[in-house]
Structure formats: C-alpha cells, structure tokens
Design a protein around this motif. Structure first.
Motif, short mmCIF file in Angstrom:
data_model
loop_
_atom_site.label_atom_id
_atom_site.label_comp_id
_atom_site.label_asym_id
_atom_site.label_seq_id
_atom_site.Cartn_x
_atom_site.Cartn_y
_atom_site.Cartn_z
N HIS A 90 0.83 -1.21 0.00
CA HIS A 90 0.00 0.00 0.00
C HIS A 90 0.86 1.26 0.00
O HIS A 90 0.54 2.24 -0.69
CB HIS A 90 -0.92 -0.01 1.22
N LEU A 91 1.95 1.25 0.74
CA LEU A 91 2.84 2.41 0.74
C LEU A 91 3.60 2.53 -0.58
O LEU A 91 3.95 3.64 -1.01
CB LEU A 91 3.81 2.33 1.91
N ALA A 92 3.86 1.40 -1.24
CA ALA A 92 4.46 1.46 -2.57
C ALA A 92 3.51 2.14 -3.55
O ALA A 92 3.92 2.96 -4.38
CB ALA A 92 4.82 0.06 -3.06
N GLY A 93 2.21 1.81 -3.46
CA GLY A 93 1.23 2.50 -4.28
C GLY A 93 1.15 3.97 -3.96
O GLY A 93 1.00 4.81 -4.86
N PHE A 94 1.26 4.32 -2.67
CA PHE A 94 1.27 5.72 -2.27
C PHE A 94 2.47 6.46 -2.88
O PHE A 94 2.32 7.56 -3.42
CB PHE A 94 1.31 5.81 -0.74
N ALA A 95 3.65 5.84 -2.81
CA ALA A 95 4.85 6.49 -3.33
C ALA A 95 4.79 6.64 -4.85
O ALA A 95 5.18 7.68 -5.40
CB ALA A 95 6.09 5.71 -2.92
#
Length: 415
Positions: A180-185
């Motif tokens: 999810h944080l990869a998608g955010f970044a």
C-alpha cells in the motif's frame, strides 16, 4: 403607430449575451477551497486513500461468499476464507495442514499497487501541500493496518477449528502495508517528490535516480516477460503434459488452473530476469541458469513448462537482451559518478524487494524462485557498470572537446 414602433426595443438590444453560451467563453468553475485543518484534510482524502482498500476488502468478502455458496460449503468457513484471501492477495505466506506456501501469485499484489497508485495520483494531480500528503499517508497506513489486523485475527481464530495456521504477525502486517505504501509512493508525481526532497534538505538527485532505477527495472522485467512467453510457446507440448496430470479437471478446475498460472506470470518474469542477468532460478534443490540446468520433477503447473531440462548451447546468447536494455538506458542519460552510485543502489533495493515478493517456499519443493540477495547484487552490477561506462565516455568527450577549444583559441591568438 410609427411612434410605437420606434420605442419598441430591437432584438439585438433585448438579447443579452449569456456567459458560457457565447463562442470562445466558458463558465469558470470555482476552485475547491483548500483544506485548512487536519479534520478537513482527512475528510477530503478519505475517498482516495481509504475507498480503494475498502472496496478491495469488500470484493474479497463477496468473492469468498460466492465461492462458498456455489461450492455448497458451510458458512463457518467464511471468516477464515476472507482473512486468508486478504493476506494471500498481498503476498503473505499461508500454512494449510502443515504445508507452508510462501510462493504466492504476484499478479494480485501488482494490481493492488496499481490501484492505490492510480487513486493517489488522481487525488494529488492538483496542487497539494506537505500536510495534505501527510494526511493521505496516515489514512493509507491506518486503513492497511486495520484490515490486516482484522484478517490476521480471522485466520488465528479459525486455526483452532480448521487445519490452518496464522502467519507470522510481522509478515501479516508489514507485507500488505509495504504494497500500500508502494502504491502511495508511486502515485505521487516525481515533481512533488523533488519539492519534498528540496524542502527536507535531501538532494533532488535522490528522487531522480530513484525514478531512473524504477524505469530500468520496469524495462528489464518487461523484456524478461517477453522471453518467458516465447519459451513457454516453444514448449507447448510440456504444457499439454502438465494439464494432462489432472484427469478430472473439468471446466471449473481448468478455469482455476488458468487463473492460477496467470497470477504467477510476474513471478515467472522476475525468475526469468534473474537467469538472464547471469543468476539462477532455484526449485526443489536444483538450479537453472544460462549455463547449466538440473533436471528434477517440477511442480504440476503449466507455468513451469518453460523451464528446460538442460541448457542448450545457444542459451547464453539471451544475455544480450538485458545488455541491450541497460545500454539503451545508459546512452539516453547523462550520468555523474554520484548518479551512477545512487541509481545502482536504488536498483539493488528494488531488486531485493521484488525478488522477496516473487519467491518463497512451496511445500516439499523448498525454495522456488531467485535468491533475493543475489538478485539485488545483480541489479546493482547491471545498473552500475553501464552507467560507469557512460560516465567515462562523457568525461573523455568533455576533455577532448576542451582540448580542441583550447587549441582553436591558441591558433586565433597567433599573429
């Protein structure tokens, strides 16, 4: 009669131009008011940060309910199915009846990252502040943690009744959060990242080199995927043999097997890339490389039909494919020595993360996939060496150009 007609307003005087209807004019929409408090920010970005994960969780629950209903199973399986499905979709290992499977299909994880990134990109395409990004980050993190903890609780509670075991809590929480944080970044524009880096005192080259490493990783994986599909097509007979191992497959089983193979395509692309870079693909204690292959029994999945029983003489020539990709990458950029080191380091980090998600254990077959640490080293070397060569070439050209200009100025100064 004439006086009456003279005082009547003409058509041109009666009609007034309406804004938005006149050619060349458009009705201006008022810009939405920027949020000023944390409460306003959280409320504004809930649809972009929370909704994708909530919809994904709801879709997981509905799918599990439909499968259980069509299979005529009891509803007592539903909580365990929902929790385990959520974790498996995010690459979390599962253990059923004492058999561990950490090699899970990577395609759902790729889709989740793309989904989150698209919603974050839509929410931040206009002007946003650092506090806005902080609010989105908090929403994504809290939502991910809540859903993963609930899923872990469902599986742990069902493990007292069914032959399943909950995964390690760290893996169950951190692996979904990482996606999810990869998608955010990835959803935030590189321009915004450069602004954040500048305000934080971080060199903007850090963001630039990270983007370059991401592009070279993408190009290499796509090239490896094409190579894998070609090898799979050339070994179509092995696909038929693998399908023949399921005599009572049926249409539903065939559909499930096809979906499973499609889910493992990104895993196969990463494994193929590891081999093309000079590394190995490990399975059942054996290895496959461009120079050697060990013939052992493969898992009964058609996706393994591309694995050769022996390495033909011409196979090492496939290394020219990643050579062409990295040379194109190096020749289309201007590198400094620091850029080379930073890009190669980012490529190694990305390689470690991608290989960790794309490999794992598969019951009695042991570790299946590339070694994550070896893959990270290969990504570092294959990115650093072309970049270093490009930097040396540009340095030599700059020096020769400087010498030529100095000689020309000396000739001009002669009397």
């Amino acid at each position: 009669m004439s006086n009456t007609q003279s005082t009547r307003p003409t058509a041109s005087r009666r009609r007034r131009p309406v804004k938005g209807l006149v050619t060349g004019q458009q009705r201006e929409k008022p810009e939405p008011k920027a949020p000023e408090t944390w409460a306003q920010r959280l409320k504004q970005y809930v649809p972009s940060a929370v909704a994708p994960l909530a919809v994904l969780a709801l879709a997981t629950g509905v799918t599990c309910f439909a499968v259980i209903l069509l299979s005529d199973w009891g509803m007592k399986y539903l909580p365990a199915a929902i929790g385990q499905s959520w974790l498996t979709l995010h690459g979390v290992p599962l253990r059923i009846d004492g058999v561990e499977l950490s090699l899970v299909p990577l395609l759902p994880a790729v889709g989740i990252v793309a989904l989150v990134a698209s919603r974050i990109r839509a929410a931040t395409k206009t002007r946003v502040s650092v506090l806005d990004l902080g609010a989105i980050f908090v929403l994504v993190t809290v939502t991910s943690l809540v859903l993963s903890v609930v899923s872990l609780f469902m599986v742990a509670d069902a493990s007292h009744v069914f032959a399943i075991a909950p995964p390690h809590p760290a893996a169950a929480i951190l692996m979904p959060l990482g996606l999810h944080l990869a998608g955010f970044a990835l959803g935030i524009s590189p321009v915004v990242w450069r602004v954040i880096a500048k305000r934080s005192g971080i060199p903007p080259e850090t963001v630039i080199t990270a983007g370059a490493a991401l592009r070279v990783m993408r190009d290499l994986v796509l090239a490896a995927a094409v190579v894998y599909l070609v090898l799979l097509a050339l070994n179509y007979r092995h696909i038929a043999e693998a399908v023949g191992a399921y005599p009572n497959l049926g249409w539903s089983g065939g559909l499930a097997l096809t979906l499973l193979c499609l889910g493992y395509l990104p895993n196969a692309a990463v494994a193929t890339l590891a081999v093309l870079l000079g590394g190995t693909f490990e399975y059942a204690g054996a290895t496959v490389s461009l120079f050697d292959a060990t013939s052992v029994a493969l898992p009964p999945l058609p996706i393994f039909a591309a694995v050769p029983a022996s390495a033909p003489v011409w196979v090492p020539a496939l290394m020219l494919i990643p050579v062409a990709v990295v040379l194109r990458f190096a020749l289309t950029r201007s590198f400094s020595l620091i850029d080379v080191a930073a890009t190669a380091t980012w490529a190694a980090v990305l390689g470690l993360v991608v290989a960790s998600y794309a490999s794992g254990t598969a019951g009695a077959y042991g570790h299946v996939g590339p070694n994550p640490w070896a893959f990270a080293v290969l990504m570092f070397l294959w990115t650093a060496l072309p970049g270093l060569i490009a930097w040396l070439v540009s340095l030599v050209r700059a020096r020769s150009a400087g010498e030529d200009s100095g000689q020309d100025s000396g000739k001009d100064g002669q009397v």
